[in-house]
Each structure stands twice: as structure tokens, then as C-alpha cells.
Scaffold this motif. Structure first.
Motif, PDB file in Angstrom:
ATOM      1  N   SER A  37      15.421  38.054 -22.575  1.00  0.00           N
ATOM      2  CA  SER A  37      14.805  36.790 -22.150  1.00  0.00           C
ATOM      3  C   SER A  37      14.916  35.784 -23.281  1.00  0.00           C
ATOM      4  CB  SER A  37      13.323  36.970 -21.817  1.00  0.00           C
ATOM      5  OG  SER A  37      13.133  37.894 -20.786  1.00  0.00           O
ATOM      6  N   ILE A  38      15.044  34.502 -22.922  1.00  0.00           N
ATOM      7  CA  ILE A  38      14.964  33.387 -23.872  1.00  0.00           C
ATOM      8  C   ILE A  38      13.747  32.569 -23.462  1.00  0.00           C
ATOM      9  CG2 ILE A  38      16.057  31.314 -24.784  1.00  0.00           C
ATOM     10  CD1 ILE A  38      18.773  32.544 -23.972  1.00  0.00           C
ATOM     11  N   ILE A  39      12.770  32.481 -24.356  1.00  0.00           N
ATOM     12  CA  ILE A  39      11.505  31.817 -24.046  1.00  0.00           C
ATOM     13  C   ILE A  39      11.298  30.656 -25.022  1.00  0.00           C
ATOM     14  CG2 ILE A  39       9.008  32.137 -23.842  1.00  0.00           C
ATOM     15  CD1 ILE A  39       9.723  35.220 -23.487  1.00  0.00           C
ATOM     16  N   PRO A  40      11.357  29.400 -24.559  1.00  0.00           N
ATOM     17  CA  PRO A  40      11.086  28.260 -25.444  1.00  0.00           C
ATOM     18  C   PRO A  40       9.621  28.266 -25.881  1.00  0.00           C
ATOM     19  CG  PRO A  40      12.213  27.555 -23.443  1.00  0.00           C
ATOM     20  CD  PRO A  40      11.759  28.965 -23.219  1.00  0.00           C
ATOM     21  N   LEU A  41       9.378  27.948 -27.146  1.00  0.00           N
ATOM     22  CA  LEU A  41       8.022  27.936 -27.707  1.00  0.00           C
ATOM     23  C   LEU A  41       7.673  26.544 -28.214  1.00  0.00           C
ATOM     24  CD1 LEU A  41       8.266  31.190 -29.870  1.00  0.00           C
ATOM     25  CD2 LEU A  41       7.291  30.971 -27.575  1.00  0.00           C
ATOM     26  N   GLY A  42       6.388  26.195 -28.104  1.00  0.00           N
ATOM     27  CA  GLY A  42       5.887  24.959 -28.689  1.00  0.00           C
ATOM     28  C   GLY A  42       6.276  23.692 -27.957  1.00  0.00           C
ATOM     29  N   VAL A  43       6.600  23.804 -26.673  1.00  0.00           N
ATOM     30  CA  VAL A  43       6.993  22.635 -25.888  1.00  0.00           C
ATOM     31  C   VAL A  43       6.315  22.693 -24.525  1.00  0.00           C
ATOM     32  CG1 VAL A  43       9.213  22.248 -27.019  1.00  0.00           C
ATOM     33  CG2 VAL A  43       9.073  23.866 -25.135  1.00  0.00           C
ATOM     34  N   SER A  44       6.498  21.645 -23.758  1.00  0.00           N
ATOM     35  CA  SER A  44       5.877  21.586 -22.437  1.00  0.00           C
ATOM     36  C   SER A  44       6.550  22.554 -21.469  1.00  0.00           C
ATOM     37  CB  SER A  44       5.982  20.164 -21.879  1.00  0.00           C
ATOM     38  OG  SER A  44       7.318  19.894 -21.513  1.00  0.00           O
ATOM     39  N   SER A  45       5.947  22.674 -20.311  1.00  0.00           N
ATOM     40  CA  SER A  45       6.463  23.587 -19.292  1.00  0.00           C
ATOM     41  C   SER A  45       7.774  23.107 -18.697  1.00  0.00           C
ATOM     42  CB  SER A  45       5.425  23.777 -18.181  1.00  0.00           C
ATOM     43  OG  SER A  45       5.145  22.531 -17.569  1.00  0.00           O
ATOM     44  N   SER A  46       8.242  21.910 -19.067  1.00  0.00           N
ATOM     45  CA  SER A  46       9.533  21.436 -18.561  1.00  0.00           C
ATOM     46  C   SER A  46      10.700  22.253 -19.120  1.00  0.00           C
ATOM     47  CB  SER A  46       9.732  19.958 -18.887  1.00  0.00           C
ATOM     48  OG  SER A  46       9.784  19.775 -20.287  1.00  0.00           O
ATOM     49  N   CYS A  47      10.479  22.961 -20.220  1.00  0.00           N
ATOM     50  CA  CYS A  47      11.498  23.843 -20.801  1.00  0.00           C
ATOM     51  C   CYS A  47      11.316  25.229 -20.199  1.00  0.00           C
ATOM     52  CB  CYS A  47      11.369  23.896 -22.311  1.00  0.00           C
ATOM     53  SG  CYS A  47      11.667  22.307 -23.109  1.00  0.00           S
ATOM     54  N   LYS A  48      12.296  25.662 -19.442  1.00  0.00           N
ATOM     55  CA  LYS A  48      12.182  26.889 -18.649  1.00  0.00           C
ATOM     56  C   LYS A  48      12.626  28.127 -19.417  1.00  0.00           C
ATOM     57  CE  LYS A  48      11.025  24.521 -15.010  1.00  0.00           C
ATOM     58  NZ  LYS A  48       9.642  24.285 -14.770  1.00  0.00           N
ATOM     59  N   THR A  49      12.020  29.257 -19.063  1.00  0.00           N
ATOM     60  CA  THR A  49      12.433  30.557 -19.579  1.00  0.00           C
ATOM     61  C   THR A  49      13.650  31.036 -18.804  1.00  0.00           C
ATOM     62  OG1 THR A  49      10.205  31.168 -20.268  1.00  0.00           O
ATOM     63  CG2 THR A  49      11.731  32.976 -19.815  1.00  0.00           C
ATOM     64  N   SER A  50      14.628  31.559 -19.529  1.00  0.00           N
ATOM     65  CA  SER A  50      15.779  32.215 -18.901  1.00  0.00           C
ATOM     66  C   SER A  50      15.639  33.704 -19.152  1.00  0.00           C
ATOM     67  CB  SER A  50      17.083  31.690 -19.507  1.00  0.00           C
ATOM     68  OG  SER A  50      18.179  32.333 -18.914  1.00  0.00           O
ATOM     69  N   ARG A  51      15.851  34.490 -18.105  1.00  0.00           N
ATOM     70  CA  ARG A  51      15.651  35.931 -18.296  1.00  0.00           C
ATOM     71  C   ARG A  51      16.583  36.741 -17.415  1.00  0.00           C
ATOM     72  NH1 ARG A  51      10.412  34.456 -16.137  1.00  0.00           N
ATOM     73  NH2 ARG A  51       9.577  34.901 -18.181  1.00  0.00           N
ATOM     74  N   CYS A  52      16.887  37.910 -17.916  1.00  0.00           N
ATOM     75  CA  CYS A  52      17.581  38.946 -17.151  1.00  0.00           C
ATOM     76  C   CYS A  52      16.847  40.238 -17.458  1.00  0.00           C
ATOM     77  CB  CYS A  52      19.051  39.038 -17.551  1.00  0.00           C
ATOM     78  SG  CYS A  52      19.922  40.391 -16.722  1.00  0.00           S
ATOM     79  N   LEU A  53      15.909  40.608 -16.598  1.00  0.00           N
ATOM     80  CA  LEU A  53      15.042  41.754 -16.863  1.00  0.00           C
ATOM     81  C   LEU A  53      15.446  43.019 -16.125  1.00  0.00           C
ATOM     82  CD1 LEU A  53      11.555  39.989 -16.885  1.00  0.00           C
ATOM     83  CD2 LEU A  53      13.035  40.575 -18.818  1.00  0.00           C
ATOM     84  N   SER A  54      16.335  42.906 -15.157  1.00  0.00           N
ATOM     85  CA  SER A  54      16.757  44.084 -14.391  1.00  0.00           C
ATOM     86  C   SER A  54      17.672  44.970 -15.225  1.00  0.00           C
ATOM     87  CB  SER A  54      17.512  43.657 -13.133  1.00  0.00           C
ATOM     88  OG  SER A  54      16.665  42.938 -12.272  1.00  0.00           O
ATOM     89  N   ASP A  55      17.638  46.256 -14.962  1.00  0.00           N
ATOM     90  CA  ASP A  55      18.557  47.196 -15.605  1.00  0.00           C
ATOM     91  C   ASP A  55      19.802  47.306 -14.737  1.00  0.00           C
ATOM     92  OD1 ASP A  55      19.921  49.143 -16.926  1.00  0.00           O
ATOM     93  OD2 ASP A  55      18.326  50.632 -16.867  1.00  0.00           O
TER      94      ASP A  55
END
Length: 201
Positions: A99-117
């Protein structure tokens, strides 16, 4: 203890004064050695030597600009251009969740993730096995090396390069990840002024 390598491509093209801070977090049940590659003209990070199940750099944890051997999940960044662009790419295949999780910014910056195996759903022709266990899943381009799957030759544009049955296996598991060369609309994210948490598993 089993070792895996997740290769991270960090295209560090700083145009501004401030630099983003990257925090790596391992939530996996095994050791992860992240491979990090800076953009052109950037000094490499010194990571030592070692061999990994996937994403290996010929026994070196510092890839010297060449990148880890696919298949491996990529976290890609272009920073301050003038905003940050980031994505998770499975174009070269998959080896573990990230996962790529932006920190310290508003919710307009989205998390990108690939959590499935994806290794559990990997088609037989794409599987990379160690000790009879699937440890990574090749892309169709890596497995078959044809223009249709690699988006080359007559397939080198968005009109002719289309998702395949193989890339759809990746997309069904990780809808926010790049799964073929022209998968931008659902997979490329932007943010401004963020630091980033890169989470494994």
C-alpha cells in the motif's frame, strides 16, 4: 526464516526545495528487504548483499540502477512535478501486497493499495515456484514476450493495447494497481505536499 524482496521504484525528481519522507512498514509474517532505485542522476542507497526469493538483484540488495529481477510488485513515484504522482504497478508481475498511504495531507490524496495475495489466484503459465509453492506471479508480457501482452509494435498505443485475460486476473484482485501499460485512469494518483507510508502486507 524466509526472505522476500519487494522492489520499489522511487523516481525522485525533485523540482522544489522540500523532499518527501518515506516510511516503510512491514506487516508481513516474514522479512522484507525493499529494493529502492532512485531516478536518473540520483545517488543509490547502500543496501548490502543478500539473496531473495523474488525481485533479486543478482545477490546484491543494491540494484545499481538496473532494478530487481521481475516479477515483483512496484511502488512508483515521481515527486514534485509539480505535484507528486504515484502508483502500484503489476505490469512486471506481482510478489507481495503493498500500500502507498499519503501522510500529513487532506483526504483528497488517496491511498493506493494491492492487498490481495495474487499468488493464490495466479494462472499456471505465470507462476514462479520455489519448493512447490507459488512465490510470485509473472505478467503475461514477462511470461510470453509477445507484442499483444507487452504493448509493443502494432499494440504500442492505448487504442490497440487492451487488457487481457491475464491482466484482468491482476485487476480483479487489485483494482487500484496498474495491470498493463495503458491502465492510467484507475491506477495513477496525485498528491501535493505529502510524506508517504509504504506498507508491506
Amino acid at each position: 526464516m524466509e526472505l522476500k524482496l519487494l522492489y520499489l521504484l522511487l523516481v525522485l525528481s525533485f523540482l522544489g526545495v522540500d523532499a518527501a519522507v518515506f516510511t516503510l512498514q512491514n506487516r508481513c509474517g516474514n522479512t522484507v528487504w525493499p529494493g529502492i532505485q532512485g531516478g536518473e542522476g540520483k545517488a543509490p542507497l547502500m543496501n548490502g548483499k543478500g539473496t531473495c526469493l523474488t525481485g533479486d538483484c543478482g545477490g546484491n540488495l543494491e540494484c545499481s540502477g538496473a532494478g530487481g529481477a521481475p516479477p515483483s510488485t512496484l511502488a512508483e513515484f515521481t515527486l514534485d512535478s509539480p505535484v507528486d504522482y504515484y502508483d502500484i504497478s503489476l505490469v512486471d508481475g506481482y510478489n507481495m501486497p503493498v500500500s502507498i498511504i499519503p501522510l500529513g495531507v487532506s483526504s483528497s490524496c488517496k491511498t493506493s493499495r494491492c492487498l490481495s495475495d495474487i499468488n493464490q489466484a495466479c494462472p499456471e503459465g505465470l507462476q514462479v515456484r520455489k519448493n512447490r509453492r507459488v512465490v510470485a506471479c509473472k505478467s503475461a508480457c514477462l511470461a510470453f514476450n509477445t507484442p499483444e501482452y507487452c504493448c509493443t509494435g502494432e499494440y504500442s498505443n492505448p487504442q490497440t493495447c487492451r487488457p487481457s485475460n491475464y491482466s484482468n486476473v491482476f485487476k480483479d484482485s487489485c483494482p487500484l494497481a496498474y495491470t498493463y501499460a495503458y491502465d492510467d485512469p484507475s491506477s495513477l494518483f496525485t498528491c501535493e505536499g505529502a510524506d508517504y507510508l509504504i506498507r508491506f502486507c
